[in-house]
Design an enzyme around this catalytic site. Sequence first.
Site, PDB file in Angstrom:
ATOM      1  N   HIS A  15     -13.172  -1.515  -6.847  1.00  0.00           N
ATOM      2  CA  HIS A  15     -14.412  -0.731  -6.930  1.00  0.00           C
ATOM      3  C   HIS A  15     -14.177   0.766  -6.706  1.00  0.00           C
ATOM      4  O   HIS A  15     -15.105   1.568  -6.866  1.00  0.00           O
ATOM      5  CB  HIS A  15     -15.474  -1.275  -5.977  1.00  0.00           C
ATOM      6  N   ASP A  43       3.015   1.889  -5.410  1.00  0.00           N
ATOM      7  CA  ASP A  43       1.842   2.306  -6.179  1.00  0.00           C
ATOM      8  C   ASP A  43       1.368   1.136  -7.022  1.00  0.00           C
ATOM      9  O   ASP A  43       2.013   0.744  -7.996  1.00  0.00           O
ATOM     10  CB  ASP A  43       2.210   3.492  -7.085  1.00  0.00           C
ATOM     11  N   ASP A  52       0.865  -1.181   0.000  1.00  0.00           N
ATOM     12  CA  ASP A  52       0.000   0.000   0.000  1.00  0.00           C
ATOM     13  C   ASP A  52       0.897   1.226   0.000  1.00  0.00           C
ATOM     14  O   ASP A  52       2.128   1.104  -0.057  1.00  0.00           O
ATOM     15  CB  ASP A  52      -0.959   0.005   1.186  1.00  0.00           C
TER      16      ASP A  52
END
Length: 339
Positions: free
Chosen positions: A249, A230, A205
């Site tokens: 999402h 990234d 992360d």
Amino acid sequence: MSESEQEFQDRVEKLCEDIFGFLFPSALRTAIRLDVPDHLAKGPRTAAELAELNGANAAYLERVLRYLATRNVFREDEAGRFHMTPEAELFRSDAQPSLRDFALVAAHEVVLGAAARLYDGVVKGKTVFEDVHGVGLFEYMSGNPEFAQSFDKGMSAFSDTENPVIAASYEFPAGATVVDVGGGRGGLLRSVLEQHEGVKGILLDRDHVVAGHMLDVPELAGRWEAVGGDFLESVPAGGDYYVIKHVLHNWSEEDGLRILDACRRAMAEGGRILVVDAVIPRDNAFHPGKTQDLMMMPIVDGQELTKEGFQALFAKAGFKLTRIIDTPSHSSIVEGITE
């Protein structure tokens, strides 16, 4: 009044209650910011007693708590004292897991300001967060560290409620390496490692997020690695399972394909992709994923997908959808292999 007239009045009142539903998250955020759950955990109190503890106006606070009691968050007795409920326990600062931070960010003015422009988004067919705040969500967070921290804590708090059951719903074989892509503080990866002996894990992360990871516990020593980076550009290579939970999402299809492509290029031979998200059913029944999908619409470019939507996305990324595993949570595990 005849039965049909009563039914009509009931229907109108139910619809009116839904129309004013936006008040619930705001009332809940108010109570949490005033530490009401923590105060009531020590025993029942009146609104006046609570107001003395938190510096609020007693009359106004009583009205907020009385409303929340109709939602089973707190309970008022005949003497006007408010009590904790099982629902309220989830908003204590020391609850494990706690929904406190999730509730705070969900009703934050930054989020609600974009949600109020939902109509504009539907007409234009685009996210309106940038119209409201001048930049997209992730760019906004990079310039507003206080909100970014609240957002990250809120999303992690929500994830913590379902991580154990998701980890238990998939059989990771001993010796496998699981890469948690965009895994936040590592809540899901920790559950996977705790429940599957012999499995190793890599958490990926942003630097400031993994800096606060929760993997450094004695029982997991030597089985994990935390990496800042990234995921739109690259992910750690050599993994057997690439888990992407509540990440796709948040992004447009174009960026989602970039994430999936990075995983496909990095995974070991025979590796699998595991997307953990809601899979929207094609029916009229309530499903938390439908609410979540609408909540995200004005804020980010992504969306929740149906089974057919996942099949199409996987195919574009060079994966074949092999199965969808339901879990006790609202999220499913969508498994894919390279074509």
